[in-house]
Structures are given as structure tokens and as C-alpha cells.
Design a protein around this motif. Structure first.
Motif, PDB file in Angstrom:
ATOM      1  N   LYS A   1     108.136  96.126  25.782  1.00 15.28           N
ATOM      2  CA  LYS A   1     107.571  94.802  25.521  1.00 15.28           C
ATOM      3  C   LYS A   1     107.627  94.480  24.023  1.00 15.28           C
ATOM      4  O   LYS A   1     108.006  93.381  23.631  1.00 15.28           O
ATOM      5  CB  LYS A   1     106.127  94.751  26.024  1.00 15.28           C
ATOM      6  CG  LYS A   1     105.561  93.362  26.111  1.00 15.28           C
ATOM      7  CD  LYS A   1     104.210  93.372  26.796  1.00 15.28           C
ATOM      8  CE  LYS A   1     104.458  93.357  28.291  1.00 15.28           C
ATOM      9  NZ  LYS A   1     103.256  93.157  29.078  1.00 15.28           N
ATOM     10  N   ARG A   2     107.291  95.452  23.196  1.00 16.72           N
ATOM     11  CA  ARG A   2     107.319  95.239  21.744  1.00 16.72           C
ATOM     12  C   ARG A   2     108.757  95.132  21.226  1.00 16.72           C
ATOM     13  O   ARG A   2     109.029  94.344  20.330  1.00 16.72           O
ATOM     14  CB  ARG A   2     106.574  96.342  20.997  1.00 16.72           C
ATOM     15  CG  ARG A   2     105.093  96.248  21.125  1.00 16.72           C
ATOM     16  CD  ARG A   2     104.577  94.968  20.463  1.00 16.72           C
ATOM     17  NE  ARG A   2     103.165  94.819  20.673  1.00 16.72           N
ATOM     18  CZ  ARG A   2     102.622  93.838  21.378  1.00 16.72           C
ATOM     19  NH1 ARG A   2     103.363  92.925  21.940  1.00 16.72           N
ATOM     20  NH2 ARG A   2     101.326  93.751  21.513  1.00 16.72           N
TER      21      ARG A   2
ATOM     22  N   GLN B   1     111.158  93.767  22.610  1.00 23.50           N
ATOM     23  CA  GLN B   1     111.651  92.425  22.905  1.00 23.50           C
ATOM     24  C   GLN B   1     111.287  91.457  21.788  1.00 23.50           C
ATOM     25  O   GLN B   1     111.921  90.420  21.626  1.00 23.50           O
ATOM     26  CB  GLN B   1     111.093  91.927  24.245  1.00 23.50           C
ATOM     27  CG  GLN B   1     111.648  92.688  25.416  1.00 23.50           C
ATOM     28  CD  GLN B   1     110.940  92.374  26.729  1.00 23.50           C
ATOM     29  OE1 GLN B   1     109.910  91.696  26.758  1.00 23.50           O
ATOM     30  NE2 GLN B   1     111.472  92.880  27.819  1.00 23.50           N
ATOM     31  N   GLU B   2     110.284  91.831  21.002  1.00 27.08           N
ATOM     32  CA  GLU B   2     109.790  90.956  19.939  1.00 27.08           C
ATOM     33  C   GLU B   2     110.265  91.351  18.549  1.00 27.08           C
ATOM     34  O   GLU B   2     110.449  90.494  17.695  1.00 27.08           O
ATOM     35  CB  GLU B   2     108.257  90.964  19.946  1.00 27.08           C
ATOM     36  CG  GLU B   2     107.654  90.514  21.256  1.00 27.08           C
ATOM     37  CD  GLU B   2     106.174  90.858  21.375  1.00 27.08           C
ATOM     38  OE1 GLU B   2     105.606  91.466  20.433  1.00 27.08           O
ATOM     39  OE2 GLU B   2     105.591  90.531  22.421  1.00 27.08           O
ATOM     40  N   LYS B   3     110.430  92.665  18.331  1.00 24.57           N
ATOM     41  CA  LYS B   3     110.768  93.122  16.985  1.00 24.57           C
ATOM     42  C   LYS B   3     111.404  94.509  17.026  1.00 24.57           C
ATOM     43  O   LYS B   3     111.289  95.216  18.032  1.00 24.57           O
ATOM     44  CB  LYS B   3     109.532  93.113  16.095  1.00 24.57           C
ATOM     45  CG  LYS B   3     108.355  93.919  16.630  1.00 24.57           C
ATOM     46  CD  LYS B   3     107.128  93.694  15.766  1.00 24.57           C
ATOM     47  CE  LYS B   3     105.898  94.368  16.330  1.00 24.57           C
ATOM     48  NZ  LYS B   3     104.724  94.148  15.503  1.00 24.57           N
TER      49      LYS B   3
ATOM     50  N   GLU C   1      99.886  99.831  17.928  1.00 30.82           N
ATOM     51  CA  GLU C   1     100.214  98.680  18.786  1.00 30.82           C
ATOM     52  C   GLU C   1     100.532  99.112  20.212  1.00 30.82           C
ATOM     53  O   GLU C   1     100.076  98.509  21.176  1.00 30.82           O
ATOM     54  CB  GLU C   1     101.465  97.959  18.265  1.00 30.82           C
ATOM     55  CG  GLU C   1     101.313  97.085  17.081  1.00 30.82           C
ATOM     56  CD  GLU C   1     102.665  96.502  16.703  1.00 30.82           C
ATOM     57  OE1 GLU C   1     103.066  95.488  17.319  1.00 30.82           O
ATOM     58  OE2 GLU C   1     103.315  97.065  15.804  1.00 30.82           O
TER      59      GLU C   1
ATOM     60  N   THR D   1     116.938  94.827  26.733  1.00 28.08           N
ATOM     61  CA  THR D   1     116.164  95.103  25.533  1.00 28.08           C
ATOM     62  C   THR D   1     116.861  96.133  24.655  1.00 28.08           C
ATOM     63  O   THR D   1     116.979  95.951  23.446  1.00 28.08           O
ATOM     64  CB  THR D   1     114.747  95.599  25.909  1.00 28.08           C
ATOM     65  OG1 THR D   1     114.103  94.595  26.699  1.00 28.08           O
ATOM     66  CG2 THR D   1     113.915  95.895  24.674  1.00 28.08           C
TER      67      THR D   1
ATOM     68  N   SER E   1     119.770  94.680  22.853  1.00 26.66           N
ATOM     69  CA  SER E   1     119.479  93.501  22.036  1.00 26.66           C
ATOM     70  C   SER E   1     119.536  93.841  20.550  1.00 26.66           C
ATOM     71  O   SER E   1     119.702  95.000  20.161  1.00 26.66           O
ATOM     72  CB  SER E   1     118.090  92.948  22.383  1.00 26.66           C
ATOM     73  OG  SER E   1     117.081  93.763  21.814  1.00 26.66           O
TER      74      SER E   1
ATOM     75  N   HIS F   1     117.132  94.055  18.641  1.00 30.16           N
ATOM     76  CA  HIS F   1     116.022  94.941  18.304  1.00 30.16           C
ATOM     77  C   HIS F   1     116.202  96.341  18.876  1.00 30.16           C
ATOM     78  O   HIS F   1     115.406  97.227  18.600  1.00 30.16           O
ATOM     79  CB  HIS F   1     114.693  94.364  18.798  1.00 30.16           C
ATOM     80  CG  HIS F   1     114.344  93.050  18.203  1.00 30.16           C
ATOM     81  ND1 HIS F   1     114.266  92.832  16.850  1.00 30.16           N
ATOM     82  CD2 HIS F   1     114.078  91.856  18.784  1.00 30.16           C
ATOM     83  CE1 HIS F   1     113.952  91.577  16.626  1.00 30.16           C
ATOM     84  NE2 HIS F   1     113.847  90.952  17.791  1.00 30.16           N
TER      85      HIS F   1
END
Length: 189
Positions: A22-23, A25-27, A36, A105, A108, A110
Motif C-alpha cells: 500500500k505504501r 503505491q504512494e512512494k 508507518e 506495484t 512501478s 516506486h
């Protein structure tokens, strides 16, 4: 008691993996903290450290599991004819589609570039097992360059396919990848 402990261990590892995905996917992983991941997974730091030494250990174990799954998918295929190459590629694409979120992911911006290189080298080994594109390109060095070109191109085509909602079926994508790999752009003229 042991069965209950194994279930708890599996659950803990599963939620930690999901939280990391999940993280990611963001950074990038370099911007993610263990704190986190633990907060998202609702697990304390000591529990995290009882399973993994750091975030990279968690990431690498996930990547190794995927590579092992891919290997198991591909090991049972033969690589001597176009039809079998399409079947092998279809099976690989079906695996990626079934595991779309994690694969998307990891591939990607990231994701871990090292993992992407491992997949590329893994695919390259399978490309080298296929027959040469023509009888004149049998020297080893040319075959290596050709396999790198095909493997890298195929990975980017797969990335695009994953990122754009799997609009084509795995069979259609396999045929496209094999067609491009074996005959190049001239096959579309």
C-alpha cells in the motif's frame, strides 16, 4: 498450539506485506518507515523485527516469492516451438494478471529497480532457450543482445498492459509479445 502460532505468524506476515504494498503505491521504499508500516498493519515494531530485519528484508522476501512462483509457472513449459512459447507466455501473463496489484506495484516507479532487473534477467534466460530468430543469428553474442532487447521490451509491454487495466487477454498479449520478439516490427507491415 503450534497450528495457532503458525496462523498468527502467517497473518502477521500477510498484513505487513499488504501494508508495504500500500505504501509502495504512494512512494519509494527509501521514503517509507517501519513505523508507518507497523501503524498501517496495526502491529508493534518488536513484532515486525521478530519477522524481518528491516523493510528491505520484507521487500526482498516478497520479491523472492514472486520469482519462485514465476519460475514454477515457467519450468513446466517447453521452448522449442512458437505455439509452446505462446502457451508459456500466456501462463506467465495469467500469473501476473492474477497477482496484478503486487506486480503492478513492484514494476512501478516506486518499485525496486533491482527486482525489475532480476525479472529481466530471468526472462532473458528463457528467451535464450528459444530458437534463434533466423539461422544467420546463431553467434552467442548476437543472441545475448537479442535476448536482452526482447526481454526488456517485453517487460515494458507487460508493465503498460498491467497499468492500463489488462484490456487485452493474456492470450492476446502473449501472441503480441511473441510476434514482436520473433519477427519484430516488420510483422506489422
Amino acid at each position: 498450539m503450534s497450528n495457532k502460532l503458525d496462523r498468527r505468524k502467517k497473518y502477521t506476515r500477510m498484513v505487513l506485506k499488504e501494508s508495504l504494498m500500500k505504501r509502495l503505491q504512494e512512494k519509494p521504499i527509501s521514503s517509507i518507515t517501519i513505523k508507518e508500516i507497523c501503524e498501517l498493519a496495526d502491529i508493534n515494531r518488536s513484532t515486525f523485527y521478530s519477522h524481518y530485519s528491516d523493510l528491505y528484508d520484507l521487500l526482498y522476501q516478497m520479491e523472492d516469492e514472486i520469482l519462485e512462483d514465476i519460475s514454477q509457472t515457467m519450468v513446466s513449459c517447453s521452448y522449442t516451438e512458437d505455439e509452446e512459447a505462446i502457451q508459456m507466455t500466456t501462463r506467465l501473463l495469467e500469473y501476473l494478471a492474477e497477482n496484478r496489484e503486487i506486480c503492478q506495484t513492484l514494476f512501478s516507479e516506486h518499485g525496486d529497480p533491482t527486482f525489475q532487473k532480476k525479472v529481466m534477467m530471468f526472462a532473458r534466460e528463457y528467451v535464450l532457450k528459444t530458437p534463434p530468430i533466423d539461422n544467420n543469428s546463431t553467434d552467442r553474442e548476437t543472441s545475448e543482445y537479442l535476448s536482452l532487447y526482447i526481454a526488456n521490451g517485453s517487460i515494458y509491454v507487460i508493465q503498460h498492459w498491467l497499468n492500463n487495466g489488462l484490456k487485452q487477454s493474456p492470450e492476446e498479449m502473449a501472441e503480441l509479445i511473441i510476434k514482436l520478439g520473433m519477427k519484430g516490427l516488420s510483422s506489422f507491415q
